[in-house]
Design an enzyme around this catalytic site. Structure first.
Site, PDB file in Angstrom:
ATOM      1  N   ASP A  88       0.924  -1.120   0.262  1.00  0.00           N
ATOM      2  CA  ASP A  88      -0.237  -0.038  -0.389  1.00  0.00           C
ATOM      3  C   ASP A  88       1.296   1.032  -0.075  1.00  0.00           C
ATOM      4  O   ASP A  88       2.153   0.892  -0.409  1.00  0.00           O
ATOM      5  CB  ASP A  88      -0.886   0.186   1.219  1.00  0.00           C
ATOM      6  CG  ASP A  88      -2.466   0.973   1.218  1.00  0.00           C
ATOM      7  OD1 ASP A  88      -1.945   1.487   0.160  1.00  0.00           O
ATOM      8  OD2 ASP A  88      -2.776   1.140   1.548  1.00  0.00           O
ATOM      9  N   ASP A 123      -2.971   7.476  -4.241  1.00  0.00           N
ATOM     10  CA  ASP A 123      -4.682   7.645  -4.560  1.00  0.00           C
ATOM     11  C   ASP A 123      -4.762   8.604  -3.896  1.00  0.00           C
ATOM     12  O   ASP A 123      -3.769   8.957  -1.915  1.00  0.00           O
ATOM     13  CB  ASP A 123      -5.346   7.015  -5.169  1.00  0.00           C
ATOM     14  CG  ASP A 123      -5.502   5.811  -3.880  1.00  0.00           C
ATOM     15  OD1 ASP A 123      -4.842   5.280  -3.088  1.00  0.00           O
ATOM     16  OD2 ASP A 123      -6.630   5.760  -3.201  1.00  0.00           O
ATOM     17  N   CYS A 273     -15.000 -22.871  18.983  1.00  0.00           N
ATOM     18  CA  CYS A 273     -14.021 -23.242  18.046  1.00  0.00           C
ATOM     19  C   CYS A 273     -13.128 -24.275  18.571  1.00  0.00           C
ATOM     20  O   CYS A 273     -12.592 -24.031  19.369  1.00  0.00           O
ATOM     21  CB  CYS A 273     -14.125 -22.007  18.155  1.00  0.00           C
ATOM     22  SG  CYS A 273     -13.091 -22.198  16.237  1.00  0.00           S
ATOM     23  N   CYS A 275     -11.530 -24.888  15.631  1.00  0.00           N
ATOM     24  CA  CYS A 275     -10.003 -24.483  14.742  1.00  0.00           C
ATOM     25  C   CYS A 275      -8.710 -24.723  15.116  1.00  0.00           C
ATOM     26  O   CYS A 275      -8.580 -25.133  16.537  1.00  0.00           O
ATOM     27  CB  CYS A 275      -9.995 -22.980  14.542  1.00  0.00           C
ATOM     28  SG  CYS A 275      -9.260 -22.293  15.385  1.00  0.00           S
ATOM     29  N   CYS A 278      -7.629 -22.505  17.962  1.00  0.00           N
ATOM     30  CA  CYS A 278      -8.892 -22.834  19.345  1.00  0.00           C
ATOM     31  C   CYS A 278      -8.574 -24.170  20.177  1.00  0.00           C
ATOM     32  O   CYS A 278      -7.972 -24.370  21.052  1.00  0.00           O
ATOM     33  CB  CYS A 278     -10.030 -22.309  19.336  1.00  0.00           C
ATOM     34  SG  CYS A 278     -10.466 -20.505  19.462  1.00  0.00           S
TER      35      CYS A 278
END
Lengths: 645, 645
Positions: A88, A123, A273, A275, A278
């Site tokens: 960026d 920008d 969770c 995952c 976790c």
């Protein structure tokens, strides 16, 4: 550079080729702050499978030590990341903290120097509260800088950011003006405030406007969108790339991302969770972890939640069911539901990308389902292309719970109506369905709940019938039939169906030439369904059992060439492609020189040379704008090559 | 035996105490076939945390070898399972394969002998296609057998199965007749065919009818329900226990269960699961596993998917948001959406268990949200208990997107209307909201999308106003106000609000006695909101900022005792409980002897002795039927004990 592998409307699974490797989209790029590595880039690559990340060149440039290392060893070595690195430009920092002491030229050059694979223009960030004038003025600057950056990029890719605040026409203008610039990716910028304020309806308008303006062959990156809650909607609207700083930022605040929202660890009442981050943690054990380890665990959880959702999104695209996923996900917050409803305002644009049919049944999930372009498509086509066989109709009702196809549910009644000289028409959630169209997608392949909502009740109201029957709605008195034995005129009905489906699918003129002369039908002995249509001895069409539509045979295609003027159903290819296509090879985008603008994905098309001579018959994979702008990928899947005459 | 720990309407987190340990509900019992152990009972206990399983006593009895082992060592040793073992009786086998060669007595005795913790009656399975007569006749047999089983159970628990096919009145009758029998768990039987045929609307009717008949203090087990897709809906309707043979059966067919449906491994296009069973498997590696290992992996995946969903369900109950979860889940299939819509037909029953308020905001997810009893509750109370201050009203509109509370959004307009002698009333998705009620739950605590659907449009139609204004709908001309400066009569408006909320919450008579005489208000300096209500010098009420309702002070309670006849707002306790309650201890169910049938969970109640003397003030946790039937658990959370007078 960018290629579509699979699509579902505007949503696409793509391959974006960069010098640092190929990125499969939709993809999320984790934001890496080189000063704080909550999860290392190496782990992002190896453990989570991220093939690209994003980091901020302005921050790197502002830190002497890191700057020097970046300039000496390059970004990939600095971050120890073997994949694609996007940078960026400092736009956000400039916006937040006032003018940065760097020019567009400087920062683009710096990005090149440190080896960024995809650099970003400096920008101007447009805020949602800006006036139209301010926004328009800042876009001019952004466009100038984008042009400048594109001209100096060398072998770095450039991301050209679409700005325009909440003004759709400015977004579209900004996007359109970038079509001619040599940029590679299009971030949609200035949308973080919209997401933070749950202004998802405006986000929809902004994305659609940008998509309308942009060239379809470049990936679209929704800047700052990283919450799993919003990903499926954004992908549905054609966004290919995302980035997330939140996975780490939220983790530092003890906030866990889930598909249904963000939860503070201190407010959570249980942890459900499993995952890999976790694992076997309970709320208690997670809370008790030392600060640094807890942050890292939550950041990894957040990343797993994001990658899981992206993986689910891909599955739904492959299954052609992304609308259904989005309709589930948008229940997580009323503002997302509002966004879903907003889609009905963009029906015309969405319809362009809606395939002729999809695999499997269409599930209705609530009135928001009526935002899907498939409803608009059906109503438009049946209104324009259906030619009533009889002067009057007899109306039946399907409030959603009716068995399908309708002929099976209402067999006796349909036969009777025909005998009496009326066409049976079922007032359905899709609109009026004449008997002849009861097997096409999605009429026969849709499931609704048995209990109708008000939107559905309105749609099945027989007084709202756009079909051109002279006498509308002759509702027969049921029961008077029960004793009598109607004569089944199945054979005639099948020919009528063959014609009506052809008109719906190919238009009236093409259908007329396909169905001219003596019609014979080959019918399945098992199902009684039409298989082949023989017209004056030529096998012109075959019907698919799955979606009730035709595949076009070369003999049929030849008739259309002869009798229906171009560009109807045509995809024109350059002369050098003709020999290959004539042999049955697929049509690649690079060779397409023209295309009927009315062709939709999955439609039957005629592949022709510059003199409108038939080279092949196949199914379109893309729409016109895509065929003409993509440089890679298949435009038409050819079924039958027509050897040179 | 059974105790409610937390609730959300009919849904409950409970503790079911058995001789083999305590089962936290909602719980699913994996079905274990002792002949095929896809996952061992020990693993179910240790890896997955299942504290109970179910196995089939009839199958054990039919296999000489296993039977002998079961009789010699007992079930727990046979299966190597340290938790609770429930056994089924052979009902299904009898139903499928004709009369089994075993009597009810035999099989109950056998279950006792092998050490089942919860045995099941040999009930008669009622098919959905049975006539009412057949069904009624078979229920008589089931009831006889249940009575017999209950009389011979000794220290084994007995599951008394509710049958009745698709006839709600028969289900309710069957359930009601079991109230007096000494059984411990109530499976709802004969529902597998409904689930297999996606007849979820009828399933809703069957569950509600059974719940209406059953005594609330026994856990309800939905027999054969094990798909994660359906669990949240069943829990919402008050089911506590489930069982699943599918986790293993499906696995043997290579079918994976997900929250959004079941997928065949061969049809799947990608694998997006990271559960401990799937781990780092891709579709390819999973497909290539040797048969036995693949089956085991899929079975474990299915179990993880089930336990995860149960864990999510518990979280939503704790958060008081289970309706929102169900409204998300029901988008997975139109038949589930139909079931959700069916709930609107059971509004009266559901409203009984609906708490006065919930934590956090109420999210609208589509027209099905109007099935929630909170809408019915509001309309009923406002119609019955709202007393207009003025003869005419001025109507405003909230189509969902309006800011809240309404006074903030419409401050100037409200003030003006008051000055003109009209009451501002906002036509909202909840119905008409007079200015005075704009802060109570769920009016101020709800979020709707900005774009309204037709159901919402209908609800905000001002011509449909049940409030008793003499002159209905004086819509002021906006703009004429803009120059003038209306006089803010905030003080008077606050007193009106204090009264209107009291009427809405406590009823007109109680509110009148609370608000008699001179009223003084203590108002928050920061928010301008009412904090305390002082009536004739007595602090009778305090207002909560969160939900806009009152907590009742002992002084207020004393007035209600004096001026509003019992049983209004009363919970009567036995004399031996009075000393404890008077000291501020909670009221336990076992001591409740009577209760106002109009009390809802979370409502303020007066705890009184047999002579209607006040012992305490607190909040009800249960409704009447529950307080009177449960033997364990808190009925009223006491806030202020009123020392003996």
């Amino acid at each position: 550079m960018f290629e579509i592998i699979r699509r579902d409307g505007l949503a696409r699974i793509g391959k974006f080729a960069t010098r640092a490797g190929v990125l499969e989209t939709p993809a999320l790029l984790p934001v890496v702050n080189p000063k704080i590595l909550t999860v290392t880039p190496r782990e992002l690559y190896e453990e989570f499978g991220f093939r690209a990340l994003i980091t901020n060149s302005y921050i790197i440039r502002s830190n002497d030590d890191i700057k020097q290392r970046a300039e000496n060893e390059g970004l990939h070595s600095l971050l120890d990341f073997p994949g694609i690195i996007m940078t960026d430009s400092g736009t956000f920092q400039s916006h937040m903290y006032g003018e940065v002491e760097v020019s567009n030229q400087d920062i683009v050059n710096f990005q090149k120097r440190i080896g960024s694979d995809i650099g970003t223009v400096l920008d101007i960030f447009t805020e949602p509260f800006w006036t139209e004038e301010e926004t328009a003025a800042s876009i001019s600057v952004t466009l100038e800088r984008t042009k400048e950056a594109a001209s100096m990029k060398d072998d770095m890719m450039i991301a050209g950011v679409v700005q325009g605040s909440v003004y759709p026409h400015l977004r579209e203008m900004c996007a359109h003006r970038m079509r001619d610039m040599d940029v590679n990716v299009h971030p949609i910028g200035g949308v973080v405030p919209l997401m933070e304020q749950y202004r998802y309806e405006e986000l929809v308008d902004v994305i659609i406007a940008s998509k309308k303006g942009l060239s379809p062959d470049r990936p679209v990156h929704l800047f700052g969108a990283g919450h799993p809650m919003v990903l499926s909607l954004a992908v549905l609207l054609g966004c290919d790339m995302f980035d997330s700083a939140s996975y780490a930022k939220f983790a530092r605040d003890d906030r866990m991302m889930f598909i249904d929202g963000t939860y503070r660890l201190e407010d959570m009442l249980s942890l459900d969770c499993k995952c890999p981050a976790c694992g076997s943690h309970t709320l208690e054990t997670l809370r008790k972890l030392p600060d640094k380890e807890r942050t890292r665990t939550i950041a990894r959880h957040n990343l797993y939640e994001i990658t899981k959702e992206l993986s689910i999104i891909k599955r739904y695209i492959l299954e052609g069911r992304l609308w259904e996923l989005v309709e589930q996900r948008c229940r997580a917050h009323p503002a997302l539901l509002g966004a879903l409803r907003k889609l009905s305002e963009h029906g015309e644009f969405l319809e362009r990308y809606e395939p002729l049919s999809r695999d499997g049944a269409m599930f209705y999930t609530g009135p928001e389902t009526y935002s899907r372009p498939v409803f608009r498509r059906y109503l438009e086509r049946v209104s324009e292309r259906y030619v009533p066989r009889t002067k009057s109709m007899e109306s039946f009702t399907d409030n959603g719970g009716c068995g399908k196809p309708y002929l099976r549910e209402y067999h006796k009644e349909f036969v009777w109506a025909r005998r009496e000289g009326r066409t049976p028409v079922v007032m359905s959630p899709f609109g009026p369905v004449p008997e002849e169209l009861d097997e096409i997608y999605p009429i026969a392949q849709s499931l609704f709940p048995q209990i109708a909502d008000m939107e559905t009740e309105k749609r099945i109201d027989p007084s709202d019938n756009p079909l051109n029957f002279e006498t509308v709605t002759v509702t027969a008195i049921r029961g008077s039939h029960e004793d009598a034995e109607p004569i089944d005129t199945t054979e005639g009905a099948l020919v009528d169906k063959a014609k009506a489906v052809a008109r719906y699918q190919f238009g009236i003129a093409a259908a007329n030439t396909l169905m001219s002369g003596k019609i014979e039908l080959v019918v399945s002995r098992n199902t009684g369904k039409i298989r082949n249509v023989i017209s004056d001895g030529e096998h012109v069409l075959s019907m698919r059992a799955g979606d009730g539509f035709y595949t076009l045979r070369p003999e049929g295609a030849a008739r259309i060439i002869k009798n229906v003027p171009a560009p109807h159903m045509r995809v024109t290819v350059s002369d050098d492609a003709v020999p290959f296509v004539s042999e049955g090879k697929n049509v690649f985008c690079a060779f397409v020189t023209g295309c009927d603008d009315n062709i939709r994905p999955m439609e039957e098309v005629l592949v022709v040379d510059g003199n409108d001579r038939l080279a092949a018959v196949g199914r379109a994979v893309m729409v016109r704008d895509e065929m003409l702008s993509f440089r890679k990928g298949v435009a038409v899947k050819v079924r039958d090559g027509v050897g040179k005459s």
